[in-house]
Design an enzyme around this catalytic site. Structure first.
Site, mmCIF file in Angstrom:
data_model
loop_
_atom_site.group_PDB
_atom_site.id
_atom_site.type_symbol
_atom_site.label_atom_id
_atom_site.label_comp_id
_atom_site.label_asym_id
_atom_site.label_seq_id
_atom_site.Cartn_x
_atom_site.Cartn_y
_atom_site.Cartn_z
ATOM 1 N N LYS A 155 0.808 -1.242 0.000
ATOM 2 C CA LYS A 155 0.000 0.000 0.000
ATOM 3 C C LYS A 155 0.825 1.269 0.000
ATOM 4 C CE LYS A 155 -3.248 -2.462 2.954
ATOM 5 N NZ LYS A 155 -3.923 -2.471 4.245
ATOM 6 N N ASP A 191 -6.510 -6.104 9.828
ATOM 7 C CA ASP A 191 -7.831 -5.479 9.722
ATOM 8 C C ASP A 191 -8.936 -6.491 9.432
ATOM 9 O OD1 ASP A 191 -6.863 -5.919 7.164
ATOM 10 O OD2 ASP A 191 -7.359 -3.935 6.396
#
Length: 453
Positions: A155, A191
């Site tokens: 990311k 997450d």
């Protein structure tokens, strides 16, 4: 209806029944490989045990901090659990400046610790003992509930000094350097684990957590006897453990080559992490917009769209100069737009190219491009969810999902269900949108961990 030219341009994005079935088989094989100690090194989906072995009951009580880092922003949350499946959440979003995303790791963790201290001060909790669940949404090898070794950055992060280090220790050291707050990092999680825990707090049937946002990943509840990587002492008293699949890396050994397009390869070629996270690059918010941008560029160059616009090649030059200018949020907005007005689509095209009033025909063509890219992404996610549903022994399962792509795209859920209904026919399932999943879930893991102590 759109013409044959645009359908031909998008044909490589339309997955056949054979391709869907073959992808299902390859995905399932890859998960099995990841769970097995002898084949794990060869697996793309690493299937890391999370060491989370208890789901919330809904009766948890107390105040817990949560830290959620997974992109260009991070959140700090104060979660007050009240029992009876009830809670309240107060949160604050903090930015991660670009220089910290690629600068020394110690600077990143010092910044996080500073923001934590500000949050604690703002909520007047300076003297309290605060258990914290840390959602760290990057590929990690969990060595225990509080210890996670970063396998690699994704990311857009590239901080030196963090890969192969325990991120829990780095955060604890940063907090200790400040010395002004009593925060105990009691759990580190992904997450997807947070999403699963958050949904399980509301619905005890939840066994799968999925994120389809900037990145993409999934976790699920697996029997301990199938998780070869889990240390023996964690198999004695518990039947299950949450497994972080890291399925974004699926395809790095060539399993996706028969469905990847030239646009996927170009997006990969220009990314920070070339040849890795190939599944993620076909389904997640960081890449879907750029894929549509590249297709739109090809359509402009081949005179398939904006045929009657004298500035067509100027539009192509603008896209070529800034291939990432087509944002993923545009896909959701365009697919939500109303025919024949196309007010939103025309506004986007005006922002991109300065075109005054795109024709209905061109708006329909752009919508079809977006539809094909989004539907392929949802089909791929549906394949992955089907594999996990079929691995779980419960007949009736809830899948918790979070992430901007799933949350904001008007048809993503329907596209996904169409695939799941084909591949997991014998399963009763429901999909549940996670509320504050990766944040609330971190607090719940901290609560469950504290209860065990």
């Amino acid at each position: 209806m759109v013409d044959a030219e645009i359908r031909e341009l998008m044909q490589s994005f339309v997955l056949s029944d054979y391709q869907v079935q073959e992808l299902y088989k390859r995905f399932n094989d890859e998960i099995s490989k990841g769970l097995n100690r002898t084949t794990n090194a060869l697996a793309n989906t690493k299937c890391f045990p999370t060491y989370v072995q208890d789901l919330p009951t809904g009766d948890e009580i107390g105040k817990y901090l949560a830290l959620d880092l997974g992109g260009t922003n991070f959140r700090v949350l104060l979660v007050t659990l009240k029992g009876h499946h009830e809670d309240t959440v107060e949160s604050q979003i903090y930015a991660v400046p670009k220089e910290l995303m690629i600068g020394p790791g110690v600077d990143l963790f010092d910044h996080i610790a500073e923001c934590l201290a500000k949050f604690v001060e703002k909520h007047d909790m300076g003297s309290a003992y605060l258990p914290l669940g840390f959602t760290f949404s990057f590929p990690c090898v969990q060595m225990g509930l509080k210890e996670a070794i970063l396998a690699r950055w994704t990311k857009g992060f590239k901080c030196p000094g963090v890969v192969q280090e325990d991120v829990g220790r780095l955060l604890r050291e940063a907090i200790h350097r400040r010395g002004d707050v009593d925060i105990a990092v009691v759990a580190i999680l992904n997450d997807t684990t947070g999403t699963l825990m958050s949904c399980a707090h509301r619905n005890p049937k939840c066994r799968i957590g999925v994120i389809v946002g900037t990145g993409c990943n999934a976790c699920y509840v697996e029997r301990v006897d199938r998780v070869d990587l889990l240390k023996p002492e964690f198999k004695r008293d518990k039947k299950h453990v949450l497994v972080n699949t890291e399925w974004g890396a699926f395809g790095e050994s060539g399993q996706l080559e028969f469905v990847r397009t030239e646009y996927d390869r170009e997006v990969d070629r220009t990314s920070l992490n070339v040849s890795s996270q190939l599944f993620e690059k076909m389904v997640s918010g960081m890449y879907l917009g750029p894929i549509v941008g590249l297709v739109l560029l090809r359509a402009l160059e081949n005179n398939v769209i904006f045929k009657r616009d004298s500035k067509r090649m100027e539009f192509a030059a603008a896209l070529r100069a800034n291939p990432n200018s087509f944002h993923t949020k545009y896909i959701s907005e365009i697919e939500s737009d109303l025919f024949p007005e196309f007010t939103i689509t025309r506004g986007i095209l005006q922002d991109l190219f300065g075109t005054e009033k795109a024709s209905i025909e061109d708006c329909l063509k752009l919508k079809y491009i977006c539809e094909c890219v989004a539907q392929r992404a949802a089909t791929l996610i549906g394949i992955g969810i089907s594999v996990l549903l079929n691995r779980i022994e419960e007949k009736d399962t809830v899948v918790g999902i979070d992430g901007s792509v799933y949350r904001f795209h008007p048809k993503f859920d329907a596209y996904m269900r169409k695939t799941i209904d084909k591949l997991a026919k014998d399963k009763i399932y429901d999909i549940m949108l996670s509320e504050d999943g990766s944040g609330r879930g971190a607090a719940l893991v901290a609560a469950v961990a504290s209860k065990q102590k």
